[in-house]
Design a protein around this motif. Structure first.
Motif, mmCIF file in Angstrom:
data_model
loop_
_atom_site.group_PDB
_atom_site.id
_atom_site.type_symbol
_atom_site.label_atom_id
_atom_site.label_comp_id
_atom_site.label_asym_id
_atom_site.label_seq_id
_atom_site.Cartn_x
_atom_site.Cartn_y
_atom_site.Cartn_z
ATOM 1 N N ILE A 44 0.827 -1.203 0.000
ATOM 2 C CA ILE A 44 0.000 0.000 0.000
ATOM 3 C C ILE A 44 0.862 1.254 0.000
ATOM 4 C CG2 ILE A 44 -1.618 1.314 1.455
ATOM 5 C CD1 ILE A 44 -2.939 -1.297 2.161
ATOM 6 N N ASN A 45 2.095 1.117 0.558
ATOM 7 C CA ASN A 45 2.965 2.278 0.632
ATOM 8 C C ASN A 45 3.623 2.602 -0.705
ATOM 9 O OD1 ASN A 45 4.358 -0.269 1.212
ATOM 10 N ND2 ASN A 45 6.195 0.990 1.310
ATOM 11 N N GLN A 46 3.427 1.737 -1.711
ATOM 12 C CA GLN A 46 4.052 1.967 -3.005
ATOM 13 C C GLN A 46 3.014 2.503 -4.013
ATOM 14 O OE1 GLN A 46 6.110 -1.600 -4.156
ATOM 15 N NE2 GLN A 46 7.263 -1.694 -2.251
ATOM 16 N N ASN A 47 3.499 2.834 -5.175
ATOM 17 C CA ASN A 47 2.643 3.353 -6.260
ATOM 18 C C ASN A 47 1.814 4.545 -5.795
ATOM 19 O OD1 ASN A 47 3.550 1.223 -7.916
ATOM 20 N ND2 ASN A 47 1.997 -0.148 -7.047
ATOM 21 N N ASN A 48 2.462 5.429 -5.025
ATOM 22 C CA ASN A 48 1.851 6.657 -4.513
ATOM 23 C C ASN A 48 0.739 6.379 -3.507
ATOM 24 O OD1 ASN A 48 3.473 8.314 -6.156
ATOM 25 N ND2 ASN A 48 2.105 7.961 -7.897
ATOM 26 N N GLY A 49 0.492 5.100 -3.201
ATOM 27 C CA GLY A 49 -0.460 4.752 -2.154
ATOM 28 C C GLY A 49 -1.836 5.352 -2.352
ATOM 29 N N ASN A 50 -2.419 5.199 -3.540
ATOM 30 C CA ASN A 50 -3.713 5.822 -3.810
ATOM 31 C C ASN A 50 -4.858 5.140 -3.066
ATOM 32 O OD1 ASN A 50 -2.637 7.733 -5.579
ATOM 33 N ND2 ASN A 50 -2.584 6.238 -7.252
ATOM 34 N N ASN A 51 -4.668 3.884 -2.689
ATOM 35 C CA ASN A 51 -5.735 3.155 -2.034
ATOM 36 C C ASN A 51 -5.716 3.391 -0.531
ATOM 37 O OD1 ASN A 51 -6.466 1.940 -4.493
ATOM 38 N ND2 ASN A 51 -4.880 0.378 -4.217
ATOM 39 N N LYS A 52 -6.877 3.592 0.046
ATOM 40 C CA LYS A 52 -7.010 3.698 1.494
ATOM 41 C C LYS A 52 -7.732 2.467 1.994
ATOM 42 C CE LYS A 52 -8.948 6.333 5.318
ATOM 43 N NZ LYS A 52 -9.752 7.489 5.743
ATOM 44 N N LYS A 53 -7.207 1.895 3.068
ATOM 45 C CA LYS A 53 -7.836 0.714 3.634
ATOM 46 C C LYS A 53 -8.003 0.876 5.134
ATOM 47 C CE LYS A 53 -6.959 -3.179 0.557
ATOM 48 N NZ LYS A 53 -6.573 -4.602 0.525
ATOM 49 N N ASN A 54 -9.168 0.468 5.617
ATOM 50 C CA ASN A 54 -9.395 0.358 7.050
ATOM 51 C C ASN A 54 -9.173 -1.106 7.424
ATOM 52 O OD1 ASN A 54 -10.190 3.093 7.487
ATOM 53 N ND2 ASN A 54 -12.210 2.619 6.649
ATOM 54 N N VAL A 55 -8.184 -1.336 8.238
ATOM 55 C CA VAL A 55 -7.784 -2.701 8.572
ATOM 56 C C VAL A 55 -7.989 -2.957 10.062
ATOM 57 C CG1 VAL A 55 -5.871 -4.351 8.581
ATOM 58 C CG2 VAL A 55 -6.068 -2.679 6.728
ATOM 59 N N LEU A 56 -8.688 -4.034 10.376
ATOM 60 C CA LEU A 56 -8.844 -4.442 11.760
ATOM 61 C C LEU A 56 -7.841 -5.555 12.051
ATOM 62 C CD1 LEU A 56 -11.783 -4.549 14.022
ATOM 63 C CD2 LEU A 56 -10.677 -6.756 13.747
ATOM 64 N N VAL A 57 -6.935 -5.284 12.972
ATOM 65 C CA VAL A 57 -5.924 -6.278 13.345
ATOM 66 C C VAL A 57 -6.411 -7.011 14.587
ATOM 67 C CG1 VAL A 57 -3.525 -6.691 13.970
ATOM 68 C CG2 VAL A 57 -4.088 -4.825 12.404
ATOM 69 N N PHE A 58 -6.656 -8.307 14.434
ATOM 70 C CA PHE A 58 -7.154 -9.159 15.509
ATOM 71 C C PHE A 58 -5.963 -9.980 16.014
ATOM 72 C CE2 PHE A 58 -9.038 -13.006 17.238
ATOM 73 C CZ PHE A 58 -10.171 -12.575 17.900
ATOM 74 N N ASP A 59 -5.413 -9.573 17.156
ATOM 75 C CA ASP A 59 -4.170 -10.168 17.666
ATOM 76 C C ASP A 59 -4.462 -10.957 18.941
ATOM 77 O OD1 ASP A 59 -1.672 -10.832 18.541
ATOM 78 O OD2 ASP A 59 -0.849 -8.807 18.510
ATOM 79 N N LEU A 60 -4.600 -12.276 18.791
ATOM 80 C CA LEU A 60 -4.879 -13.156 19.927
ATOM 81 C C LEU A 60 -3.699 -14.102 20.111
ATOM 82 C CD1 LEU A 60 -6.912 -14.025 22.098
ATOM 83 C CD2 LEU A 60 -7.941 -15.563 20.424
ATOM 84 N N GLY A 61 -2.872 -13.791 21.105
ATOM 85 C CA GLY A 61 -1.658 -14.573 21.330
ATOM 86 C C GLY A 61 -1.806 -15.573 22.449
ATOM 87 N N GLY A 62 -0.664 -15.900 23.065
ATOM 88 C CA GLY A 62 -0.673 -16.894 24.126
ATOM 89 C C GLY A 62 -1.244 -16.379 25.427
ATOM 90 N N GLY A 63 -1.030 -15.086 25.708
ATOM 91 C CA GLY A 63 -1.499 -14.569 26.986
ATOM 92 C C GLY A 63 -2.200 -13.233 26.924
ATOM 93 N N THR A 64 -2.146 -12.568 25.772
ATOM 94 C CA THR A 64 -2.768 -11.244 25.650
ATOM 95 C C THR A 64 -3.609 -11.158 24.379
ATOM 96 O OG1 THR A 64 -0.811 -10.367 24.515
ATOM 97 C CG2 THR A 64 -0.899 -10.093 26.905
ATOM 98 N N PHE A 65 -4.562 -10.222 24.410
ATOM 99 C CA PHE A 65 -5.460 -10.042 23.278
ATOM 100 C C PHE A 65 -5.602 -8.558 22.972
ATOM 101 C CE2 PHE A 65 -10.100 -9.519 22.035
ATOM 102 C CZ PHE A 65 -9.881 -9.788 20.700
ATOM 103 N N ASP A 66 -5.418 -8.205 21.699
ATOM 104 C CA ASP A 66 -5.545 -6.814 21.263
ATOM 105 C C ASP A 66 -6.330 -6.731 19.969
ATOM 106 O OD1 ASP A 66 -4.068 -5.191 23.142
ATOM 107 O OD2 ASP A 66 -2.269 -6.200 22.428
#
Length: 627
Positions: free
Chosen positions: A198-220
């Motif tokens: 996304i950072n290349q080609n002048n980055g014309n596209n905008k994206k809303n990204v939800l990062v679901f981070d569920l690890g061994g002991g923490t959740f974000d």
């Protein structure tokens, strides 16, 4: 990447609850650094034995026979109070001992107790974490062939000020200059952003990204907008005490109940049985991600009694359904904080080993109306990958990452208590960091000459319901009617998300920089220096033990080669029967001696002397073999 004086600029370390990972930007790309076993992730585990200290896979391999001295889940303790309800629940299932630091000048700070070389030692969670970080540092130095001093360390987005400070202290103890603390899901978003170009080609596209981070002991959960090379965190939510370990604990608890029901015996107080049960439960959880059912089958679990049970995927999901729903509620809260609808989310990125659980993936898809989940970034490596990428940006190296900008936010509101024990928020949650905000306060009573400010973080209306970070006192100003004396209080959050507070009395102009006294028992400068000295001692002990093991292996290797040559049916040097007999007797004696000696009682020099003696006896025969 250029090396200056044999020193590498900055590495990225994902210090995980159950596994850790280290990466570096090299050859214009991110490289995940393997450990000494060739694996790309390393167990966040430390063990103490009668002779040495083990870290990573070596610690895990001996855990079942030494559970009381095998330490894991230290990340769940770091920066927390001993009295925390979650900590008290965990202690019931941990095979190692955790005590209150009261009496040691560390009231309400958890201390881990272990036996090392027949001596009881008390470790802070920072010390254990530092041992893991030091190991990751050594892997990086071996891989890169140079000295590593600088690192970016990732933490859960919902880590509070105390936990962030404690993590930074751990890095200092490990001999690292922690140039930045960044949030784990933000690092994963950077990995995703580079992966999708996304950072290349002048980055014309905008994206809303939800990062679901569920690890061994923490959740974000983080909602991130990526546009024109800018990765901007919109909102974060999460739980610093929710992850794969909790899912394992539910299975362990269920098995303990089943064992008690079948055999009328309670194994909840027996560390070895619990350790074996925990290992089996974790394996079962992993298998259930790809199979509908699996068996937990343990021979002689307790008092010679075998234990066997079948765990179906449905049973596992039933045991953890409330925790799974809690994850989905957190996703909704994050969307609410960002003032965004589910349909506005373009991609859902899965990070963390526990995000592989099929039920969680299904619930996420249902939540986002059948949207495909993004699995293009490696769930176990994405955080370290992003940390290394950010390290490259800070170091000013590489070409592919130029133009990427990271904008993070603070996860919790910060403020102070006012009259009526109300929470007066100075920095609202999800404020872009770094940030600096001021608030004017006045005296509430006549003739006040000193004021105590209590600093809190949290979202509750009543101040005492939030997390008390510390307090400070401003005094020495002249008495005056209430409301006349004013104070300019400044809350300053740095790029690591760590808070510094200052206050100024506006009438006299007296200004003080306030260092918050952490009520969680934060390590003092003197304590950190003492622990660093101890860490050097451990390092020296480890090196001493390593040399001893190498000397022992050299002796075994030489003896085995001579033995193989003597007993080989193939072509071998001609020697007399008398010499052959003497050599066989010498090798047999060497093997008997090796079986009888202990690594605890035998020094490196003894193994080396034994090898020299053996080489003298076998010199002629060995030279004909080319040894």
């Amino acid at each position: 990447m250029a090396i200056k004086g044999g020193e590498w600029p900055v590495i990225g370390i994902d210090l995980g609850t159950t596994y850790s990972c280290v990466a570096v930007w090299r050859h214009d790309r991110v490289e995940i650094i393997p450990n000494d076993q060739g694996n790309r992730t390393t167990p966040s585990c430390v063990a103490f034995t009668d002779s040495d200290r083990l870290i990573g896979e070596a610690a895990v391999n001996q855990a079942t026979k030494n559970p009381a001295n095998t330490i894991f889940d230290a990340k769940r303790l770091i920066g927390r109070r001993f009295s925390d309800d979650n900590i008290q629940d965990d202690i019931k299932l941990w095979p190692f001992k955790v005590i209150d630091g009261i009496g040691s000048g560390k009231d309400d700070k958890p201390l881990i107790v272990a036996n090392y070389k027949d001596e009881e030692k008390k470790f802070t969670p920072e010390e254990i974490s530092a041992m893991i970080l030091s190991k990751m540092k050594s892997f990086a130095e071996a891989y890169l062939g140079g000295t590593v001093k600088n690192a970016i360390i990732t933490v859960p987005a919902y880590f509070n000020d105390s936990q962030r400070r404690a993590t930074k202290d751990a890095g200092t103890i490990a001999g690292l200059n922690v140039v930045r603390i960044i949030n784990e899901p933000t690092a994963a978003a950077m990995a995703y952003g580079l992966d999708t170009k996304i950072n290349q080609n002048n980055g014309n596209n905008k994206k809303n990204v939800l990062v679901f981070d569920l690890g061994g002991g923490t959740f974000d959960v983080s909602l991130v907008a990526i546009e024109k090379g800018e990765i901007k965190v919109q909102a974060v939510s999460g739980d610093t005490h929710l992850g794969g370990v909790d899912f394992d604990n539910r299975v362990v608890t269920e098995c303990v109940k089943e064992f008690k029901k079948k055999h009328k015996k309670d194994i909840s107080k027996h560390p070895k049985a619990l350790r074996r049960l925990r290992n089996a439960s974790e394996r079962a959880k992993r298998v259930l991600s790809s199979s509908p059912q699996t068996d937990i089958d343990i021979d002689c679990l307790y008092e010679g009694i075998d234990f066997s049970t079948t765990i179906t995927r449905a049973r596992f999901e039933k045991l953890n359904m409330d925790l799974f729903r809690k994850c989905m509620d957190t996703v909704d809260q994050c969307l609410l904080d960002a003032d965004m609808e589910r349909c506005d989310v373009d991609d859902v990125v899965l990070v963390g080993g526990s995000s592989r659980i099929p039920k969680i993936q299904q619930m996420l898809q249902d939540l986002f109306q059948g949207k495909d989940l993004c699995k293009s970034v490696h769930p176990d490596e994405a955080v370290a990958y992003g940390a290394a990428l950010h390290a490259a940006i800070l170091s000013g190296v590489g070409s592919s990452n130029k133009g990427i900008v990271l904008v993070d936010v603070t996860p919790l509101s910060l403020g102070t208590s006012v009259v009526g024990d109300l929470m007066s928020i100075i920095i609202p949650r999800n404020t872009t960091i770094p940030t600096k905000m001021n608030q004017i306060y006045v005296t509430a009573f006549d003739n006040t000459t000193s004021v105590v400010f209590e600093v809190y973080e949290g979202e509750r209306t009543i101040a005492q319901d939030n997390n008390l970070l510390g307090e400070f006192k401003l005094s020495g100003f002249p008495p005056a009617p209430k409301g006349c004396t004013k104070f300019d209080v400044c809350f300053d959050i740095d790029v690591d998300g760590i808070l510094n507070v200052s206050a100024e009395e506006t009438v006299t102009g007296d200004r003080k920089q306030i260092t918050i006294i952490n009520h969680h028992g934060r390590l003092s400068k003197e304590e950190i220096e003492r622990i660093i000295e101890e860490a050097e001692m451990y390092k020296a002990d480890d090196e001493k033990h390593k040399k001893m093991v190498q000397a022992k292996m050299a002796l075994e290797d030489y003896a085995n080669k001579i033995w193989d040559a003597l007993h080989s049916t193939g072509k071998k040097p001609k020697i007399s029967s008398i010499v052959k007999k003497k050599l066989k007797e010498t090798i047999d004696e060497t093997f008997v001696w090796l079986e009888g000696v202990s690594s605890n009682t035998c020094s490196t020099s003894e193994f080396e002397e034994k090898l020299d003696d053996l080489k003298d006896i076998c010199e002629d025969f060995a030279s004909k073999l080319g040894l």
